[in-house]
Motif scaffolding. Structure first.
Motif, PDB file in Angstrom:
ATOM      1  N   THR A 284       0.786  -1.165   0.198  1.00 47.96           N
ATOM      2  CA  THR A 284      -0.080  -0.031   0.156  1.00 47.96           C
ATOM      3  C   THR A 284       0.868   1.394   0.101  1.00 47.96           C
ATOM      4  OG1 THR A 284      -1.795  -1.206   1.285  1.00 47.96           O
ATOM      5  CG2 THR A 284      -1.916   1.195   1.067  1.00 47.96           C
ATOM      6  N   LEU A 285       1.868   1.105   0.859  1.00 50.81           N
ATOM      7  CA  LEU A 285       2.787   2.237   0.876  1.00 50.81           C
ATOM      8  C   LEU A 285       3.493   2.630  -0.488  1.00 50.81           C
ATOM      9  CD1 LEU A 285       4.521   2.113   4.374  1.00 50.81           C
ATOM     10  CD2 LEU A 285       2.806   3.708   3.660  1.00 50.81           C
ATOM     11  N   ALA A 286       4.024   1.535  -1.172  1.00 51.08           N
ATOM     12  CA  ALA A 286       4.511   1.503  -2.471  1.00 51.08           C
ATOM     13  C   ALA A 286       3.688   2.048  -3.501  1.00 51.08           C
ATOM     14  CB  ALA A 286       5.268   0.252  -2.659  1.00 51.08           C
ATOM     15  N   THR A 287       2.457   1.493  -3.349  1.00 47.60           N
ATOM     16  CA  THR A 287       1.537   2.071  -4.586  1.00 47.60           C
ATOM     17  C   THR A 287       1.269   3.632  -4.219  1.00 47.60           C
ATOM     18  OG1 THR A 287       0.329  -0.277  -4.414  1.00 47.60           O
ATOM     19  CG2 THR A 287      -0.745   1.572  -5.339  1.00 47.60           C
ATOM     20  N   ALA A 288       0.888   4.257  -3.104  1.00 43.72           N
ATOM     21  CA  ALA A 288       0.736   5.461  -2.729  1.00 43.72           C
ATOM     22  C   ALA A 288       2.013   6.300  -3.291  1.00 43.72           C
ATOM     23  CB  ALA A 288       0.364   5.682  -1.364  1.00 43.72           C
ATOM     24  N   SER A 289       3.070   6.121  -2.923  1.00 45.20           N
ATOM     25  CA  SER A 289       4.290   6.590  -3.670  1.00 45.20           C
ATOM     26  C   SER A 289       4.366   6.568  -5.123  1.00 45.20           C
ATOM     27  CB  SER A 289       5.679   6.006  -2.671  1.00 45.20           C
ATOM     28  OG  SER A 289       5.848   4.948  -3.022  1.00 45.20           O
ATOM     29  N   ALA A 290       4.254   5.592  -5.659  1.00 46.08           N
ATOM     30  CA  ALA A 290       4.267   5.612  -7.001  1.00 46.08           C
ATOM     31  C   ALA A 290       2.992   6.528  -7.478  1.00 46.08           C
ATOM     32  CB  ALA A 290       4.252   3.954  -7.555  1.00 46.08           C
ATOM     33  N   ALA A 291       1.981   6.486  -7.015  1.00 46.65           N
ATOM     34  CA  ALA A 291       0.915   7.521  -7.657  1.00 46.65           C
ATOM     35  C   ALA A 291       1.229   8.722  -7.293  1.00 46.65           C
ATOM     36  CB  ALA A 291      -0.490   6.839  -6.881  1.00 46.65           C
ATOM     37  N   SER A 292       1.602   9.162  -6.240  1.00 48.23           N
ATOM     38  CA  SER A 292       2.072  10.617  -5.878  1.00 48.23           C
ATOM     39  C   SER A 292       3.168  11.174  -6.714  1.00 48.23           C
ATOM     40  CB  SER A 292       2.592  10.746  -4.514  1.00 48.23           C
ATOM     41  OG  SER A 292       3.568  10.027  -4.280  1.00 48.23           O
ATOM     42  N   ALA A 293       4.402  10.061  -7.137  1.00 44.66           N
ATOM     43  CA  ALA A 293       5.489  10.572  -8.325  1.00 44.66           C
ATOM     44  C   ALA A 293       4.852  10.550  -9.427  1.00 44.66           C
ATOM     45  CB  ALA A 293       6.397   9.369  -8.016  1.00 44.66           C
ATOM     46  N   ALA A 294       3.829   9.894  -9.848  1.00 45.36           N
ATOM     47  CA  ALA A 294       3.317   9.953 -11.087  1.00 45.36           C
ATOM     48  C   ALA A 294       2.549  11.255 -11.446  1.00 45.36           C
ATOM     49  CB  ALA A 294       2.362   8.688 -11.406  1.00 45.36           C
ATOM     50  N   ALA A 295       1.732  11.682 -10.244  1.00 46.05           N
ATOM     51  CA  ALA A 295       1.123  12.909 -10.351  1.00 46.05           C
ATOM     52  C   ALA A 295       2.073  14.064 -10.470  1.00 46.05           C
ATOM     53  CB  ALA A 295       0.198  13.177  -8.969  1.00 46.05           C
ATOM     54  N   ILE A 296       3.100  13.955  -9.690  1.00 40.48           N
ATOM     55  CA  ILE A 296       4.304  15.317 -10.008  1.00 40.48           C
ATOM     56  C   ILE A 296       4.844  15.059 -11.234  1.00 40.48           C
ATOM     57  CG2 ILE A 296       6.529  16.140  -9.033  1.00 40.48           C
ATOM     58  CD1 ILE A 296       3.889  16.563  -7.221  1.00 40.48           C
ATOM     59  N   VAL A 297       5.082  13.999 -11.933  1.00 42.04           N
ATOM     60  CA  VAL A 297       5.458  13.841 -13.317  1.00 42.04           C
ATOM     61  C   VAL A 297       4.735  14.353 -14.129  1.00 42.04           C
ATOM     62  CG1 VAL A 297       6.283  12.150 -15.305  1.00 42.04           C
ATOM     63  CG2 VAL A 297       7.363  12.039 -12.718  1.00 42.04           C
ATOM     64  N   TYR A 298       3.343  14.011 -14.008  1.00 39.35           N
ATOM     65  CA  TYR A 298       2.304  14.586 -14.912  1.00 39.35           C
ATOM     66  C   TYR A 298       2.242  16.258 -14.859  1.00 39.35           C
ATOM     67  CZ  TYR A 298      -2.411  15.570 -16.822  1.00 39.35           C
ATOM     68  OH  TYR A 298      -3.168  16.234 -17.502  1.00 39.35           O
TER      69      TYR A 298
ATOM     70  N   PHE B 244       6.256   1.427 -10.223  1.00 38.94           N
ATOM     71  CA  PHE B 244       5.125   0.737 -10.579  1.00 38.94           C
ATOM     72  C   PHE B 244       5.325  -0.839 -11.123  1.00 38.94           C
ATOM     73  CE2 PHE B 244       2.786   4.772 -11.097  1.00 38.94           C
ATOM     74  CZ  PHE B 244       1.686   4.447 -10.560  1.00 38.94           C
ATOM     75  N   ILE B 245       6.463  -1.150 -11.443  1.00 39.71           N
ATOM     76  CA  ILE B 245       7.200  -2.080 -11.755  1.00 39.71           C
ATOM     77  C   ILE B 245       7.508  -3.127 -10.359  1.00 39.71           C
ATOM     78  CG2 ILE B 245       8.964  -3.837 -12.436  1.00 39.71           C
ATOM     79  CD1 ILE B 245       9.316  -1.842 -14.747  1.00 39.71           C
ATOM     80  N   THR B 246       7.883  -2.411  -9.626  1.00 37.20           N
ATOM     81  CA  THR B 246       7.913  -2.681  -8.128  1.00 37.20           C
ATOM     82  C   THR B 246       6.707  -3.136  -7.105  1.00 37.20           C
ATOM     83  OG1 THR B 246      10.065  -1.458  -7.716  1.00 37.20           O
ATOM     84  CG2 THR B 246       8.737  -2.141  -5.694  1.00 37.20           C
TER      85      THR B 246
END
Length: 97
Positions: free
Chosen positions: A30-44, A77-79
């Motif tokens: 859950t923590l890895a998914t949340a961090s990946a999603a927040s990083a994706a938002a910043i990259v967007y 996201f691969i992780t």
């Protein structure tokens, strides 16, 4: 006299600690998914910007930064996918015992 080594001891009824480890693995997933999603938002935001808040797209000026952050988001996201597979394999291993 036969000497038993510590790693030869088998405890077939130790499902409680294994279940606890699966729960902890799910928390880390859950923590890895949340961090990946927040990083994706910043990259967007870095790629497209946001006109409502006057956030300009910075990828036109810093191409290397955007390439590296996009690669980091893909690897995170691969992780997440690898963690899902590991958790499913762990649960199946517990179910067989």
């Amino acid at each position: 006299m036969i000497a038993l080594l510590p790693f030869t001891i088998i405890r077939p009824h130790a499902t409680g600690p294994r279940l606890f480890l699966i729960i902890l693995d799910t928390v880390f997933l859950t923590l890895a998914t949340a961090s990946a999603a927040s990083a994706a938002a910043i990259v967007y935001l870095a790629h497209n910007g946001n006109q409502d808040t006057n956030w300009l797209a910075i990828c036109n000026q810093f191409g290397d930064f955007c390439a590296q952050t996009s690669g980091a988001v893909v690897s995170s996201f691969i992780t997440v996918v690898v963690l899902v597979l590991l958790i499913v394999m762990s649960a199946l291993a517990i179910g067989k015992h």
